[in-house]
Structures are given as structure tokens and as C-alpha cells.
Design a protein around this motif. Sequence first.
Motif, PDB file in Angstrom:
ATOM      1  N   LEU A  53       0.831  -1.211   0.000  1.00  0.00           N
ATOM      2  CA  LEU A  53       0.000   0.000   0.000  1.00  0.00           C
ATOM      3  C   LEU A  53       0.864   1.259   0.000  1.00  0.00           C
ATOM      4  O   LEU A  53       1.811   1.358   0.773  1.00  0.00           O
ATOM      5  CB  LEU A  53      -0.924  -0.003   1.219  1.00  0.00           C
ATOM      6  N   ARG A  54       0.524   2.200  -0.863  1.00  0.00           N
ATOM      7  CA  ARG A  54       1.263   3.468  -0.893  1.00  0.00           C
ATOM      8  C   ARG A  54       0.318   4.594  -1.296  1.00  0.00           C
ATOM      9  O   ARG A  54      -0.864   4.368  -1.540  1.00  0.00           O
ATOM     10  CB  ARG A  54       2.411   3.361  -1.885  1.00  0.00           C
ATOM     11  N   ARG A  55       0.842   5.812  -1.400  1.00  0.00           N
ATOM     12  CA  ARG A  55       0.057   6.935  -1.874  1.00  0.00           C
ATOM     13  C   ARG A  55       0.203   7.043  -3.390  1.00  0.00           C
ATOM     14  O   ARG A  55       1.321   6.947  -3.903  1.00  0.00           O
ATOM     15  CB  ARG A  55       0.559   8.245  -1.224  1.00  0.00           C
ATOM     16  N   ASN A  61      -4.142   9.526  -3.148  1.00  0.00           N
ATOM     17  CA  ASN A  61      -5.059   8.511  -2.632  1.00  0.00           C
ATOM     18  C   ASN A  61      -4.279   7.229  -2.333  1.00  0.00           C
ATOM     19  O   ASN A  61      -3.195   7.020  -2.842  1.00  0.00           O
ATOM     20  CB  ASN A  61      -6.129   8.245  -3.698  1.00  0.00           C
ATOM     21  N   LEU A  62      -4.849   6.363  -1.479  1.00  0.00           N
ATOM     22  CA  LEU A  62      -4.197   5.085  -1.183  1.00  0.00           C
ATOM     23  C   LEU A  62      -4.321   4.152  -2.380  1.00  0.00           C
ATOM     24  O   LEU A  62      -5.360   4.089  -3.023  1.00  0.00           O
ATOM     25  CB  LEU A  62      -4.859   4.421   0.024  1.00  0.00           C
ATOM     26  N   SER A  63      -3.245   3.424  -2.661  1.00  0.00           N
ATOM     27  CA  SER A  63      -3.251   2.517  -3.808  1.00  0.00           C
ATOM     28  C   SER A  63      -2.229   1.408  -3.629  1.00  0.00           C
ATOM     29  O   SER A  63      -1.260   1.569  -2.902  1.00  0.00           O
ATOM     30  CB  SER A  63      -2.938   3.309  -5.071  1.00  0.00           C
ATOM     31  N   CYS A  68      -3.107   5.396  -8.656  1.00  0.00           N
ATOM     32  CA  CYS A  68      -4.306   4.696  -8.192  1.00  0.00           C
ATOM     33  C   CYS A  68      -5.251   4.374  -9.350  1.00  0.00           C
ATOM     34  O   CYS A  68      -5.108   4.909 -10.452  1.00  0.00           O
ATOM     35  CB  CYS A  68      -5.023   5.510  -7.118  1.00  0.00           C
ATOM     36  N   PRO A  87      -7.707  10.075   2.474  1.00  0.00           N
ATOM     37  CA  PRO A  87      -8.175   8.978   1.615  1.00  0.00           C
ATOM     38  C   PRO A  87      -9.566   8.464   1.994  1.00  0.00           C
ATOM     39  O   PRO A  87     -10.316   8.002   1.149  1.00  0.00           O
ATOM     40  CB  PRO A  87      -7.118   7.885   1.826  1.00  0.00           C
TER      41      PRO A  87
ATOM     42  N   TYR B   2     -11.727  -0.087  -2.115  1.00  0.00           N
ATOM     43  CA  TYR B   2     -10.403   0.059  -1.513  1.00  0.00           C
ATOM     44  C   TYR B   2      -9.362  -0.689  -2.330  1.00  0.00           C
ATOM     45  O   TYR B   2      -9.687  -1.677  -2.989  1.00  0.00           O
ATOM     46  CB  TYR B   2     -10.413  -0.548  -0.109  1.00  0.00           C
ATOM     47  N   LEU B  29      -7.328   1.542   8.081  1.00  0.00           N
ATOM     48  CA  LEU B  29      -6.696   2.807   7.718  1.00  0.00           C
ATOM     49  C   LEU B  29      -5.672   3.210   8.767  1.00  0.00           C
ATOM     50  O   LEU B  29      -4.614   3.749   8.440  1.00  0.00           O
ATOM     51  CB  LEU B  29      -7.752   3.903   7.528  1.00  0.00           C
ATOM     52  N   SER B  32      -2.593   1.384   8.117  1.00  0.00           N
ATOM     53  CA  SER B  32      -1.863   1.915   6.960  1.00  0.00           C
ATOM     54  C   SER B  32      -1.019   3.131   7.346  1.00  0.00           C
ATOM     55  O   SER B  32      -0.076   3.474   6.651  1.00  0.00           O
ATOM     56  CB  SER B  32      -2.829   2.266   5.822  1.00  0.00           C
ATOM     57  N   GLU B  33      -1.382   3.765   8.454  1.00  0.00           N
ATOM     58  CA  GLU B  33      -0.613   4.944   8.888  1.00  0.00           C
ATOM     59  C   GLU B  33       0.366   4.624  10.017  1.00  0.00           C
ATOM     60  O   GLU B  33       1.069   5.501  10.510  1.00  0.00           O
ATOM     61  CB  GLU B  33      -1.581   6.050   9.349  1.00  0.00           C
TER      62      GLU B  33
END
Lengths: 198, 198
Positions: A53-55, A61-63, A68, A87, B2, B29, B32-33
Motif C-alpha cells: 500500500l502506498r500513496r 489517494n491510497l493505492s 491509483c 483517503p 479500496y 486505515l 496503513s498509517e
Amino acid sequence: MYPSSLQKLIESFRLLPGVGEKTAERYALAVSEMDPEKVRVFADSLAGVKTTLRRCSICGNLSDHEECEICRNPDRSHKLIFVVQSPKDVIAMEKTGEYRGVYHVLNGVISPSKGVMPEDLDIDQLVARAKDAEEVILATSNTMDGETTAMYLDRLLKEQCPGVLVTRIAHGLPAGGLLDYADEMTLAYALSNRRSMQ
Amino acid sequence: MYPSSLQKLIESFRLLPGVGEKTAERYALAVSEMDPEKVRVFADSLAGVKTTLRRCSICGNLSDHEECEICRNPDRSHKLIFVVQSPKDVIAMEKTGEYRGVYHVLNGVISPSKGVMPEDLDIDQLVARAKDAEEVILATSNTMDGETTAMYLDRLLKEQCPGVLVTRIAHGLPAGGLLDYADEMTLAYALSNRRSMQ
């Protein structure tokens, strides 16, 4: 008190938002009774979120990919940019199924009291993208900081990208919202943003 | 909606008790952070619970070892057995710091309506252990099924282990409990189990 393997898991669950000691204990005990295969998938998916998972490099956005799925989708209007704080807001909007443009995730709002300044947000990239856009919809929250950010972006975009239309999402009574249940701020917005009947 | 890595994690979180879609999304989420190292520890502790955690071969409590720390502790009285429904009850009792004997986890209560019969519980092992004990304290819940189980065990133990004292933990008003806030069942118990003032 607990076997150390369980204690470690309780401590990990406690890192989740809103999870206290009791809830973490309940979750950990539930895991101890789960099917081993499901626990393996759970552990793998935790690790997976950190590895894949990254930006999105375009919108933030998360992708699982460099760009994305929304930014890569040629069927969406790339001339229409919906600006949000996080996101989560993208997901909320996508669930409506009503929006066909693209997004831009600011990664927060300007908040002098919390020390968040414009340079801490992904604003430069928004300005660069807005130069090719037709409309930028500002959808930061209807809070003091959200409004400040919207006003700041409105001024900046009008200055830097003169051809682009800058709009703000509507505020007012929610769908199914009864007048006497609405708070005063919402009612005041609903009144001042009234529009003529078609 | 998602990215699939996040979607998988959301589905795993949904397996936890009382976690719905919204909460699972919030947890995923948050992960993810999180700091990658903390997520690694989290994933490892999930796997760890499945690989090292087991039931104590003596009392049925959760343990990282063949025999749990309580059963292996020579400072505890092995002549005193506190009988509970689940490992959670052991933790609750241990937190009081008041009990110095050992435990026996039944793994449920007799519940004809749910199809749980005496043979589904770890009762044979309790009877075997009780033969060497001085006192067995029955601490199943103060519910219909818990009472049924306590009565069943009382009869069985008196029959199979004639020398052992079988007791039931006390029921009545909770500590700090106000009379007018207590439910009728509790009040009725408190009245019928009254004892003379010292």
C-alpha cells in the motif's frame, strides 16, 4: 497475567483507534479461538498493507500501485478535481457512485493551532494539476480549519490558475434531516445557501 | 472501492467480535498509517498466538507452555480448585490478587438448549483432579446454565470424591452496589444468602 504470546497481541490491538484494554483482550481471545488459516491470512494482510500500500503519485489517494485506479481510469474526467482532506473521504465519495472526475488528497487541513501550515499539505501538486483542469471542487470539512483551507485554496487557485472554475460542495440539511433535529450551524448554512425553486 | 491490500485487511478485522464494516475500515486505515515496525510486531504476534498459545494440559487455562504458570507454581495451593467456564474468568480472578489456589477451566457450561452436554466439557479431568483436592469452588456464572452446571458438578463431585468440600462462590450485592439500583434477582439472592453479623 496473560501468557506472553497473548499479551503481545493485546498490546498490538491497543494501538488501534478507540481500542482500550478490555476490547483488546476480547479481540486477542477471539483470535486465539479463530481458525489458524484465517489468522495466517490476517497476519499476511497486515504485512501486505505495509509492503504494497502506498500513496498514488498523482492524487495522493491510497493505492497498491504507483498510480491509483481512479487516476489510471480513462473513463473518468481528469478535468474535474475533487479536493479532500484524507483517503477516507475518497472512499466516502466513491460509495455514492455519483462522481466521475478525479480526486486530490491534501493530507490534512491548514490548522495554525495544530501547527499545520499550507506547506505541510500537498498543495503544490494540486496547483500543478489544476492548471490543466476545468473545475476544482473544494470538499474540505465544514469546520473552522476546513473552511480556512477552502478559502486559502480558492484564493491561490484563482491567482495561479486563472482559467479554472473553483467551487465548494454544498452545505445544508442532510438527506432525511428534520429541521428541528438540525444544529444551529447547519440551519444557518441551510438558510444562507438557499436557492430559488425550479 | 479500496485497494485490494486494504480490502483484505478490512475483511480480517471484520472477523473480530463486534467489529462492523465502519470499524474495520477505521482499523485498517489506522494500520496503513502505523509505523512499519509496529505492524510487523502486530503480524508476528497474531501468528505467535496460533503457534505457541495452547490449553494447559492440567487445568485448561491458556498458556504458552504445556502446563500453565499457575499449575507450575509451587507456591500456590494445589488442594484448592476454582472451577470456571473460560480462560477469561481465570484472568478476572487473578486480577483480584486474592486467590492462591489453582483453577480448572470447563470450557463452557451445560446448556441443553444449545446442545452442550456434560460430556462436551472438561469434567472428567476435574473429577480426577478433585480426588486429591481439599476444596472445589464452583464459580460458573449466576445464570440458568451456570447454576445447572454447578448443581450437576456438586452432585457428581460428592459422589465421586466423597472427601472433598464443594463450595459455590457467593452471590449478592456487588461492591459499592446501591440497594435501589440492584435488579430483583440480585436482591433476592442477597436476601436469601444473608449471614449473621460478627
